[in-house]
Design a protein around this motif. Structure first.
Motif, PDB file in Angstrom:
ATOM      1  N   GLY A   1     -18.015  -2.183 -14.577  1.00 15.77           N
ATOM      2  CA  GLY A   1     -17.071  -3.206 -14.151  1.00 15.77           C
ATOM      3  C   GLY A   1     -16.093  -3.491 -15.275  1.00 15.77           C
ATOM      4  N   ILE A   2     -15.273  -4.483 -15.071  1.00 13.42           N
ATOM      5  CA  ILE A   2     -14.270  -4.817 -16.073  1.00 13.42           C
ATOM      6  C   ILE A   2     -14.870  -5.616 -17.223  1.00 13.42           C
ATOM      7  CG2 ILE A   2     -12.069  -6.036 -16.391  1.00 13.42           C
ATOM      8  CD1 ILE A   2     -11.343  -5.282 -13.600  1.00 13.42           C
ATOM      9  N   ASP A   3     -16.032  -6.165 -17.059  1.00 14.39           N
ATOM     10  CA  ASP A   3     -16.660  -6.982 -18.099  1.00 14.39           C
ATOM     11  C   ASP A   3     -17.237  -6.105 -19.214  1.00 14.39           C
ATOM     12  OD1 ASP A   3     -18.479  -5.922 -16.366  1.00 14.39           O
ATOM     13  OD2 ASP A   3     -19.834  -7.648 -16.388  1.00 14.39           O
ATOM     14  N   ILE A   4     -16.373  -5.693 -20.147  1.00 15.23           N
ATOM     15  CA  ILE A   4     -16.807  -4.780 -21.207  1.00 15.23           C
ATOM     16  C   ILE A   4     -17.648  -5.490 -22.261  1.00 15.23           C
ATOM     17  CG2 ILE A   4     -14.878  -3.201 -20.908  1.00 15.23           C
ATOM     18  CD1 ILE A   4     -13.586  -4.522 -23.335  1.00 15.23           C
ATOM     19  N   ALA A   5     -17.585  -6.821 -22.333  1.00 17.15           N
ATOM     20  CA  ALA A   5     -18.371  -7.549 -23.318  1.00 17.15           C
ATOM     21  C   ALA A   5     -19.843  -7.630 -22.914  1.00 17.15           C
ATOM     22  CB  ALA A   5     -17.825  -8.963 -23.494  1.00 17.15           C
ATOM     23  N   GLU A   6     -20.135  -7.509 -21.633  1.00 20.94           N
ATOM     24  CA  GLU A   6     -21.510  -7.640 -21.155  1.00 20.94           C
ATOM     25  C   GLU A   6     -22.146  -6.305 -20.795  1.00 20.94           C
ATOM     26  OE1 GLU A   6     -21.421 -10.311 -17.903  1.00 20.94           O
ATOM     27  OE2 GLU A   6     -20.657 -11.977 -19.089  1.00 20.94           O
ATOM     28  N   ASN A   7     -21.374  -5.245 -20.679  1.00 27.77           N
ATOM     29  CA  ASN A   7     -21.895  -3.986 -20.181  1.00 27.77           C
ATOM     30  C   ASN A   7     -21.490  -2.861 -21.126  1.00 27.77           C
ATOM     31  OD1 ASN A   7     -22.815  -1.912 -18.652  1.00 27.77           O
ATOM     32  ND2 ASN A   7     -21.719  -2.456 -16.799  1.00 27.77           N
ATOM     33  N   ILE A   8     -22.475  -2.198 -21.708  1.00 26.17           N
ATOM     34  CA  ILE A   8     -22.210  -1.134 -22.680  1.00 26.17           C
ATOM     35  C   ILE A   8     -21.600   0.095 -22.004  1.00 26.17           C
ATOM     36  CG2 ILE A   8     -24.509  -0.110 -22.584  1.00 26.17           C
ATOM     37  CD1 ILE A   8     -22.455  -0.540 -25.755  1.00 26.17           C
ATOM     38  N   ILE A   9     -21.944   0.343 -20.751  1.00 25.38           N
ATOM     39  CA  ILE A   9     -21.387   1.501 -20.051  1.00 25.38           C
ATOM     40  C   ILE A   9     -19.889   1.320 -19.844  1.00 25.38           C
ATOM     41  CG2 ILE A   9     -21.456   2.831 -17.903  1.00 25.38           C
ATOM     42  CD1 ILE A   9     -24.427   2.136 -17.726  1.00 25.38           C
ATOM     43  N   SER A  10     -19.469   0.109 -19.494  1.00 25.35           N
ATOM     44  CA  SER A  10     -18.037  -0.157 -19.326  1.00 25.35           C
ATOM     45  C   SER A  10     -17.296  -0.037 -20.648  1.00 25.35           C
ATOM     46  CB  SER A  10     -17.830  -1.550 -18.746  1.00 25.35           C
ATOM     47  OG  SER A  10     -18.376  -1.641 -17.461  1.00 25.35           O
ATOM     48  N   ALA A  11     -17.908  -0.513 -21.728  1.00 22.65           N
ATOM     49  CA  ALA A  11     -17.266  -0.420 -23.038  1.00 22.65           C
ATOM     50  C   ALA A  11     -17.103   1.040 -23.465  1.00 22.65           C
ATOM     51  CB  ALA A  11     -18.071  -1.194 -24.072  1.00 22.65           C
ATOM     52  N   VAL A  12     -18.119   1.848 -23.215  1.00 19.23           N
ATOM     53  CA  VAL A  12     -18.048   3.273 -23.558  1.00 19.23           C
ATOM     54  C   VAL A  12     -16.989   3.962 -22.709  1.00 19.23           C
ATOM     55  CG1 VAL A  12     -19.332   5.453 -23.479  1.00 19.23           C
ATOM     56  CG2 VAL A  12     -20.393   3.407 -24.436  1.00 19.23           C
ATOM     57  N   LEU A  13     -16.906   3.613 -21.431  1.00 22.62           N
ATOM     58  CA  LEU A  13     -15.898   4.192 -20.552  1.00 22.62           C
ATOM     59  C   LEU A  13     -14.494   3.815 -21.015  1.00 22.62           C
ATOM     60  CD1 LEU A  13     -15.692   5.866 -17.914  1.00 22.62           C
ATOM     61  CD2 LEU A  13     -15.564   3.693 -16.700  1.00 22.62           C
ATOM     62  N   LEU A  14     -14.305   2.572 -21.442  1.00 23.41           N
ATOM     63  CA  LEU A  14     -13.009   2.136 -21.951  1.00 23.41           C
ATOM     64  C   LEU A  14     -12.637   2.903 -23.216  1.00 23.41           C
ATOM     65  CD1 LEU A  14     -10.578   0.197 -21.962  1.00 23.41           C
ATOM     66  CD2 LEU A  14     -11.992  -1.361 -23.304  1.00 23.41           C
ATOM     67  N   ILE A  15     -13.584   3.073 -24.122  1.00 18.26           N
ATOM     68  CA  ILE A  15     -13.324   3.807 -25.368  1.00 18.26           C
ATOM     69  C   ILE A  15     -12.973   5.262 -25.073  1.00 18.26           C
ATOM     70  CG2 ILE A  15     -14.422   4.674 -27.472  1.00 18.26           C
ATOM     71  CD1 ILE A  15     -15.907   1.973 -27.607  1.00 18.26           C
ATOM     72  N   ILE A  16     -13.655   5.867 -24.117  1.00 16.35           N
ATOM     73  CA  ILE A  16     -13.369   7.259 -23.760  1.00 16.35           C
ATOM     74  C   ILE A  16     -11.947   7.394 -23.213  1.00 16.35           C
ATOM     75  CG2 ILE A  16     -13.930   9.076 -22.084  1.00 16.35           C
ATOM     76  CD1 ILE A  16     -16.881   8.308 -22.491  1.00 16.35           C
ATOM     77  N   PHE A  17     -11.560   6.484 -22.335  1.00 18.08           N
ATOM     78  CA  PHE A  17     -10.214   6.561 -21.764  1.00 18.08           C
ATOM     79  C   PHE A  17      -9.142   6.309 -22.820  1.00 18.08           C
ATOM     80  CE2 PHE A  17     -12.089   5.950 -17.451  1.00 18.08           C
ATOM     81  CZ  PHE A  17     -11.505   7.057 -16.869  1.00 18.08           C
ATOM     82  N   VAL A  18      -9.350   5.336 -23.686  1.00 25.58           N
ATOM     83  CA  VAL A  18      -8.342   5.027 -24.705  1.00 25.58           C
ATOM     84  C   VAL A  18      -8.230   6.173 -25.707  1.00 25.58           C
ATOM     85  CG1 VAL A  18      -7.800   3.506 -26.634  1.00 25.58           C
ATOM     86  CG2 VAL A  18      -8.451   2.537 -24.445  1.00 25.58           C
TER      87      VAL A  18
END
Length: 92
Positions: A49-66
């Motif tokens: 989801g968009i909540d990257i502060a609560e979910n490590i999978i979302s944070a990793v996905l954001l880092i991969i895209f950036v």
């Protein structure tokens, strides 16, 4: 005509990095939107989801895209020569 590629300017690389960050965020938002729609439609529990502060999978996905966007745009800047206007001789 020479076929050598000059190193790109710092300003072009900085623009590629900034644009890569913006494009990475936009791609992340689009992907999480489609994953969220798929979750609601199929009744699944995919933890992205968009909540990257609560979910490590979302944070990793954001880092991969950036990082992918920044790397792609920096590569494109590095391999594309700068446009240089040729001086046209003036007839006097």
């Amino acid at each position: 005509m020479e076929n050598r590629t000059a190193t790109p300017g710092v300003l072009r690389l900085a623009a590629a990095v900034i644009l890569g960050i913006i494009i990475g965020f936009i791609l992340f938002l689009i992907v999480t939107l489609f994953i969220g729609m798929f979750n609601n439609w199929m009744g699944m529990n995919i933890p992205v989801g968009i909540d990257i502060a609560e979910n490590i999978i979302s944070a990793v996905l954001l880092i991969i895209f950036v990082l992918g966007s920044v790397a792609g745009l920096c590569w494109k800047v590095w391999t594309t020569p700068a446009t240089v206007e040729e001086e046209v001789p003036q007839d006097t």
